[in-house]
Write an enzyme that holds these catalytic residues in place. Structure first.
Site, PDB file in Angstrom:
ATOM      1  N   GLY A 167       0.442 -69.865  -3.597  1.00 41.36           N
ATOM      2  CA  GLY A 167      -0.182 -69.942  -4.905  1.00 41.36           C
ATOM      3  C   GLY A 167      -1.563 -69.331  -4.866  1.00 41.36           C
ATOM      4  CG  MET A 225      -6.137 -68.077   1.780  1.00 39.42           C
ATOM      5  SD  MET A 225      -5.649 -69.603   2.615  1.00 39.42           S
ATOM      6  CE  MET A 225      -6.954 -69.734   3.820  1.00 39.42           C
ATOM      7  CG  ASN A 231      -9.289 -65.740   1.769  1.00 40.18           C
ATOM      8  OD1 ASN A 231      -8.819 -66.230   2.782  1.00 40.18           O
ATOM      9  ND2 ASN A 231      -8.555 -65.056   0.905  1.00 40.18           N
ATOM     10  CD  GLU A 281      -6.614 -72.286  -3.276  1.00 38.55           C
ATOM     11  OE1 GLU A 281      -7.175 -72.146  -2.169  1.00 38.55           O
ATOM     12  OE2 GLU A 281      -5.486 -72.800  -3.395  1.00 38.55           O
TER      13      GLU A 281
END
Length: 842
Positions: free
Chosen positions: A277, A279, A281, A312
């Site tokens: 879905g 990430m 970072n 996220e």
């Protein structure tokens, strides 16, 4: 174990002897647009202290060309996964010149060509251990470093990384971009993206004041997607919606966590053929581009996207700022982010019903995972990277989030946040374990949480809560401590109206209820969904729900009842036909589209998996008629209409009763129901359903692809062709799935979906033996991402467990991760067979 599959013990030993300081990465992607070029130059310099004479650096690439250690050229010793370093002492600098491979599996540096305009796009995806596919690195979360990236690419491309761009120069063949050094980061959190991405800019002004921050600092925001998708992102207003969610979320989390956003800029990029879905970072969050809606989207889809954005964003603190030491404590980031997504969506007012959606969707995932024989504690025992890859599951995410929700109820929201703030202050830019978090929460709450941890974080399975009318007791299997409310509703005419709920502290197997429940027609344990437990309704309550479920005003209470009915169906205690009848009666009046969509999907699954062979065709045809009628009865242009239209595509793949009507609608011979927009995604879904029943041809597929000559169209076209109900077609698709190495991850999924279309066992049962013959070879030869799609997606839905049991008995030495996948698929099949057999007795 291969040298690519790093173990916890060996990485722990390496962390005790290596202190990593800096990593400098130079990637040359200037020829990436030429798809005949399969590799790219990658140069890395690692600066570290060593208390050992010999260690290794991880790299899964095409070649290692040169190695220099402390300015002295060394012979390259590389086994395809590890580069050996020896003669180390004190401070060391290792420079490695190598070539990496472009990926089409979504692992490492993924390369994608857009069929709309021919443009090429790149992005990285590393978790848990695929940065070593792009540059040589110490691939483990507890060896953090400050990273400096320099990336070359074609002229005209956008090039991005975690840090802000600091310099750009023209070079032969393109441009060369340098980026700001990052704070300490684990390797799996580094990121690069490159291509002619479209960008929408924004700004957020932070609000936390502390020793290193000010009250009005400007943080650059960016929203990016492929150029051909830009109209869907921009013209729809979605880009501004995403920016608004981002600003609200950053403000909320800074306040809640008491720590300034630590990563400089905040770019969010929507990328093609993504395995996840999203990430986390830092500074460059990646999302699946399915969140860029090409057509009509329900409020539930907007909520899901917002939840993922907030999930996220929470990782910027839980996971990025403070990172688990090893994958045993993956929950330290994923459980907290999953909890925080719903918490922020509800607390900011973005989606007030976020906890109802959490109860319906996220916890349902956890309950399924927690009933498998491979279930594990939230704090898991992860021996190696293959095990870590499979631990991104419903336990680590949704069960962990549900348990945290119970913890907040246990200690109080203010105390919980105070503990989180202490945790960040104590461990910023470091690595932690369970004990570190418990210590922070105990210091904030003044309570001993070790018993709570033992009961919730370090055990498997779940309690089942059921009200026992004969004794006025709440009965609990697998006793755990719960703080919850018992809901009571009674009939007022044909409506269920609430009575005051009863707060309960539940610890024992049987808890007496000290209020009058005789007048309660519907008793709902855990009515506010505060705890994590399966709920079973008593017989009178089930009858009341069957009669008047849709009259319950409270959304969370309805979500709990819907979940209880579905769980009883999955356990073979509620007949599939009765469950379908309840959904048919009440789904039309369900105002929450997330709950509605969930129940429509459950019905489709129940027919395909739990209905007995003798009843399946009748139930499928009856349900198709229910869906068809509902589609024409709901409010035109509403979210509900779109949900029923999507349910029509699922139902029509099993029964052809309305095939002619659907075909006429798609071909423009009859109008669609008032208000229903036949956007490309819906058209493809309906055409694939027609294909599965033999009512769509290759010519239909090609004509639709001409209408929708996009990446999504190409994927759907592949599914439609593979779904045709012809033995030769399904056999060709089967062989392509296993043997065609040119299939990208999305194209493999499309092929598998076509093979499974319509649940046509008569067309695929001949491949059962071939499946088991191919398993070990696929696991050894393909990447784990591709292999697990094959293992799960093509598992035979047979009428017997004998073949899988024979494989498991004959392959006791197979890799643990492979055996786990097969065991889980076996358990799903065993449940199917068990529930089907029970139908005649219900």
């Amino acid at each position: 174990m291969s040298t690519a599959n790093l173990s916890r013990d060996e990485t722990s030993a390496r962390a005790r002897t290596i202190r990593l300081d800096e990593v400098e990465v130079d990637l040359d992607l200037s020829r990436a647009a030429d798809l005949t070029v399969e590799t790219f130059p990658t140069t890395v310099t690692l600066t570290f202290d060593a208390e050992v004479a010999e260690t290794w650096i991880d790299f899964l690439g095409a070649s290692v060309d040169r190695l220099t250690v402390n300015d002295v050229a060394r012979e390259v010793e590389w086994d395809g996964a590890r580069i050996r370093l020896d003669r180390l002492s004190g401070r060391n600098t290792a420079t490695i010149h190598a070539h990496g491979r472009y990926s089409t599996s979504g692992e490492g540096l993924h390369r994608f060509r857009d069929p709309v305009d021919g443009e090429v796009y790149l992005y990285t995806q590393y978790e848990p251990a695929d940065s070593r596919r792009v540059y040589p690195v110490f691939e483990q979360p507890d060896l953090k470093a400050r990273w400096r990236f320099t990336v070359s690419g074609p002229a005209g491309w956008r090039i991005l990384s975690n840090g802000a761009e600091t310099a750009r120069e023209d070079v032969p063949g393109g441009i060369r971009v340098s980026f700001e050094e990052t704070p300490p980061l684990s390797s799996y959190l580094t990121a690069v993206a490159a291509g002619p991405y479209h960008r929408v800019d924004g700004t957020w002004h932070g609000g936390v004041v502390n020793a290193v921050g000010d009250a009005d600092r400007a943080v650059a925001l960016g929203i990016l997607c492929r150029a051909s998708l830009a109209p869907h992102l921009v013209d729809s207003g979605d880009a501004e919606e995403i920016l608004d969610i981002t600003r609200r979320g950053l403000t909320f989390f800074e306040s809640a966590f008491g720590t300034p956003y630590p990563w400089g800029k905040y770019d969010q990029i929507f990328v093609p053929e993504y395995n996840l879905g999203a990430m986390e970072n830092p500074g460059l969050v990646t999302f699946t581009e399915s969140y860029v809606f090409r057509g009509a989207a329900t409020a539930a889809q907007h909520e899901a996207r917002a939840n993922t954005i907030l999930h996220e964003m929470a990782h910027m603190w839980f996971g990025d700022l403070v990172t688990m030491r090893w994958w045993d404590d993956l929950w330290l980031k994923e459980s907290f982010a999953d909890f925080s997504g719903a918490y922020a969506a509800a607390s900011t007012g973005l989606f007030p019903d976020a906890w109802a959606t959490f109860a319906s969707r996220r916890k349902a995932w956890a309950y399924i995972q927690d009933q498998l024989p491979t279930t594990h504690p939230i704090v898991a025992d992860i021996l190696d990277l293959e095990a870590a890859k499979l631990n991104f599951d419903g336990i680590t995410y949704a069960k962990g989030a549900a348990v945290l929700k119970q913890l907040v109820a246990f200690v109080g929201e203010e105390v919980f946040l105070r503990g989180a703030q202490r945790y960040f202050a104590d461990h910023a830019f470091g690595n932690t374990t369970l004990d570190d978090l418990l210590s922070a929460l105990e210091a904030a709450s003044g309570r001993d949480l070790r018993a709570w941890s033992a009961a919730w974080l370090e055990t498997t399975g779940m309690s089942l809560l059921q009200f026992e009318r004969e004794t006025d007791r709440l009965v609990q299997t697998s006793p755990r401590p719960h703080r919850l409310s018992l809901g009571r509703l009674r009939f007022d005419g044909d409506r269920l109206v609430p009575m005051p709920p009863t707060p309960l502290e539940v610890h024992e197997a049987r808890t007496a209820i000290a209020v009058d429940l005789e007048q309660a027609d519907l008793v709902i344990p855990n009515v506010d969904d505060a705890t994590y437990a399966k709920i079973r309704l008593d017989a009178r309550s089930t009858d009341a729900a069957a009669r008047a479920l849709s009259s319950i005003d409270d959304t969370v209470a309805r979500a709990v009842v819907w979940a209880a009915l579905w769980d009883a169906t999955r356990d073979g205690e509620l007949a599939v036909a009765r469950y379908l009848g309840i959904v048919a009666r009440h789904a039309l009046a369900e105002p929450n589209v997330a709950l509605l969509s969930g129940e429509l999907a459950h019905v489709d699954y129940a027919i395909g998996h739990y209905a007995s062979a003798g009843s399946r065709d009748g139930l499928a045809r009856g349900w198709l008629q229910t869906v068809w009628d509902a589609l024409h009865a709901v409010e035109p242009g509403s979210d509900a209409q779109l949900a029923w239209a999507r349910a029509l595509a699922a139902a029509a793949a099993r029964d052809e009763a309305h095939a002619a009507d659907i075909a006429a609608m798609l071909r423009g011979r009859v109008p669609a129901p008032d208000g229903l927009r036949l956007d490309p995604d819906l058209r493809w879904s309906l055409l694939i359903a027609l294909s599965a029943t033999g009512h769509a041809t290759m010519a239909d597929a090609d004509a639709e692809l001409a209408r929708d000559a996009t990446a999504s169209g190409a994927v759907a076209h592949r599914t439609l062709l593979a779904a045709r109900p012809e033995a030769a077609v399904r056999e060709g698709a089967w062989r392509a799935a296993w043997d065609d190495r040119t299939l990208s991850n999305d194209h493999l999924d499309a092929t598998i979906t076509g093979i499974r279309a319509g649940d046509r066992r008569d067309l695929v049962s001949a491949f059962d033996d071939d499946y088991f013959a191919r398993l070990s070879g696929a696991w050894n030869d393909r990447s784990i991402e591709i292999a697990r799609r094959l293992v799960r997606g093509l598992f035979p839905a047979s009428d017997t467990l004998t073949p899988v049991d024979e494989w498991l008995e004959a392959n006791t030495g197979a890799p643990g991760a492979l055996r786990r996948l097969v065991i889980e698929q076996r358990d799903h099949l065993a449940r199917d067979l068990r529930v089907r057999a029970a139908q005649s007795h219900l």
